[in-house]
Design a protein around this motif. Structure first.
Motif, mmCIF file in Angstrom:
data_model
loop_
_atom_site.group_PDB
_atom_site.id
_atom_site.type_symbol
_atom_site.label_atom_id
_atom_site.label_comp_id
_atom_site.label_asym_id
_atom_site.label_seq_id
_atom_site.Cartn_x
_atom_site.Cartn_y
_atom_site.Cartn_z
ATOM 1 N N LEU A 10 0.909 -1.244 -0.009
ATOM 2 C CA LEU A 10 -0.212 -0.004 0.098
ATOM 3 C C LEU A 10 0.817 1.317 -0.110
ATOM 4 N N VAL A 11 0.944 2.150 -1.103
ATOM 5 C CA VAL A 11 1.284 3.386 -1.025
ATOM 6 C C VAL A 11 0.392 4.653 -1.482
ATOM 7 N N GLN A 12 0.783 5.723 -0.768
ATOM 8 C CA GLN A 12 -0.011 6.852 -1.300
ATOM 9 C C GLN A 12 0.457 7.399 -2.671
ATOM 10 N N ALA A 13 -0.742 8.227 -3.270
ATOM 11 C CA ALA A 13 -0.503 8.646 -4.893
ATOM 12 C C ALA A 13 0.945 9.545 -4.695
ATOM 13 N N GLY A 14 1.637 9.265 -5.895
ATOM 14 C CA GLY A 14 2.952 10.100 -5.733
ATOM 15 C C GLY A 14 4.051 9.412 -5.260
ATOM 16 N N GLY A 15 3.785 8.296 -4.731
ATOM 17 C CA GLY A 15 4.819 7.357 -4.096
ATOM 18 C C GLY A 15 5.488 6.382 -4.958
ATOM 19 N N PHE A 16 6.387 5.520 -4.393
ATOM 20 C CA PHE A 16 6.832 4.511 -5.417
ATOM 21 C C PHE A 16 6.878 3.012 -4.679
ATOM 22 N N LEU A 17 7.047 2.117 -5.680
ATOM 23 C CA LEU A 17 7.393 0.751 -5.259
ATOM 24 C C LEU A 17 8.170 0.152 -6.158
ATOM 25 N N ARG A 18 8.952 -0.882 -5.717
ATOM 26 C CA ARG A 18 9.787 -1.810 -6.461
ATOM 27 C C ARG A 18 9.591 -3.206 -6.270
ATOM 28 N N LEU A 19 8.889 -3.640 -7.639
ATOM 29 C CA LEU A 19 8.665 -5.193 -7.710
ATOM 30 C C LEU A 19 9.691 -5.945 -8.072
ATOM 31 N N SER A 20 9.929 -7.369 -7.875
ATOM 32 C CA SER A 20 10.677 -8.252 -8.132
ATOM 33 C C SER A 20 10.210 -9.509 -8.325
ATOM 34 N N VAL A 77 13.607 -10.331 -12.726
ATOM 35 C CA VAL A 77 12.894 -9.286 -13.432
ATOM 36 C C VAL A 77 12.402 -8.342 -12.427
ATOM 37 N N TYR A 78 12.543 -6.746 -12.647
ATOM 38 C CA TYR A 78 12.133 -5.856 -11.577
ATOM 39 C C TYR A 78 10.966 -5.048 -12.446
ATOM 40 N N LEU A 79 10.508 -4.388 -11.681
ATOM 41 C CA LEU A 79 9.664 -3.260 -11.941
ATOM 42 C C LEU A 79 9.807 -1.929 -11.071
ATOM 43 N N GLN A 80 10.297 -1.003 -11.506
ATOM 44 C CA GLN A 80 10.425 0.214 -10.489
ATOM 45 C C GLN A 80 9.089 1.043 -11.169
ATOM 46 N N MET A 81 8.442 1.432 -10.014
ATOM 47 C CA MET A 81 7.225 2.013 -10.237
ATOM 48 C C MET A 81 7.079 3.401 -9.463
ATOM 49 N N ASN A 82 7.266 4.462 -10.209
ATOM 50 C CA ASN A 82 7.449 5.855 -9.636
ATOM 51 C C ASN A 82 6.014 6.521 -9.862
ATOM 52 N N SER A 83 5.929 7.782 -8.872
ATOM 53 C CA SER A 83 4.604 8.409 -9.350
ATOM 54 C C SER A 83 3.360 7.724 -9.503
ATOM 55 N N LEU A 84 3.165 6.988 -8.525
ATOM 56 C CA LEU A 84 2.171 6.009 -8.528
ATOM 57 C C LEU A 84 0.833 6.800 -8.502
ATOM 58 N N LYS A 85 -0.189 6.177 -9.229
ATOM 59 C CA LYS A 85 -1.463 6.766 -9.189
ATOM 60 C C LYS A 85 -2.619 5.889 -8.649
ATOM 61 N N PRO A 86 -3.554 6.294 -8.123
ATOM 62 C CA PRO A 86 -4.730 5.234 -7.861
ATOM 63 C C PRO A 86 -5.175 4.294 -9.053
ATOM 64 N N GLU A 87 -5.011 4.907 -10.246
ATOM 65 C CA GLU A 87 -5.417 3.733 -11.416
ATOM 66 C C GLU A 87 -4.367 2.761 -11.598
ATOM 67 N N ASP A 88 -3.115 2.990 -10.702
ATOM 68 C CA ASP A 88 -2.175 1.814 -10.925
ATOM 69 C C ASP A 88 -2.496 0.703 -10.037
ATOM 70 N N THR A 89 -3.705 0.933 -9.172
ATOM 71 C CA THR A 89 -3.826 -0.192 -8.371
ATOM 72 C C THR A 89 -4.480 -1.596 -9.069
ATOM 73 N N ALA A 90 -3.668 -2.890 -8.661
ATOM 74 C CA ALA A 90 -3.952 -3.808 -9.399
ATOM 75 C C ALA A 90 -3.236 -5.045 -8.844
ATOM 76 N N VAL A 91 -3.488 -6.257 -9.075
ATOM 77 C CA VAL A 91 -2.697 -7.509 -8.644
ATOM 78 C C VAL A 91 -1.429 -7.521 -10.116
ATOM 79 N N TYR A 92 -0.156 -7.512 -9.742
ATOM 80 C CA TYR A 92 0.846 -7.401 -10.652
ATOM 81 C C TYR A 92 1.375 -8.683 -10.795
ATOM 82 N N TYR A 93 1.574 -9.382 -12.014
ATOM 83 C CA TYR A 93 1.917 -10.577 -12.213
ATOM 84 C C TYR A 93 3.124 -10.672 -12.958
ATOM 85 N N CYS A 94 4.342 -11.195 -12.678
ATOM 86 C CA CYS A 94 5.266 -11.482 -13.712
ATOM 87 C C CYS A 94 5.233 -12.804 -14.699
#
Length: 120
Positions: A10-20, A77-94
């Motif tokens: 869970l992150v606020q809008a404008g925040g970032f996450l890194r998936l691996s 594989v990595y996914l750096q996600m910056n400037s996150l938006k509410p519409e990015d909310t989802a389950v992410y699959y690699c």
């Protein structure tokens, strides 16, 4: 073969996450790797992909905000996600297109998904 994804949360809008996502098991070679996402009530969509040579492609909705990368030595594989938006909310699959043996055909293998929630 297993693909283990992690890094969601869970992150606020404008925040970032890194998936691996790390692939393990009997792997001969990995070709393309990528990330898809599925929001509630929507179809799964491609977020970003990367070839074994490092060429990348992105969905228009994430260009300039997300960066995909890979470490071939670690089958990760990595996914750096910056400037996150509410519409990015989802389950992410690699996903990884790989061979399990020298004579086997390439097949897609999927990770279990990791939930990303962006609050406004």
């Amino acid at each position: 073969v297993q693909l283990q994804a992690c890094g969601g949360g869970l992150v606020q809008a404008g925040g970032f996450l890194r998936l691996s996502c790390a692939a393990s098991g009997s792997i001969f070679s990995i070709n393309n790797m990528g990330w898809y996402r599925q929001a509630p009530g929507k179809q799964r969509e491609l977020v970003a992909g990367i070839t074994s040579g490092g060429s990348t492609n992105y969905a228009d909705s994430v260009k300039g905000r997300f960066t995909i990368s890979r470490d071939n030595a670690k089958n990760t594989v990595y996914l750096q996600m910056n400037s996150l938006k509410p519409e990015d909310t989802a389950v992410y699959y690699c996903v990884a297109l790989l061979r399990i043996g020298v004579t086997s055909l390439e097949s897609d293998y999927w990770g279990q998904g990791t939930l990303v929630t962006v609050s406004s």
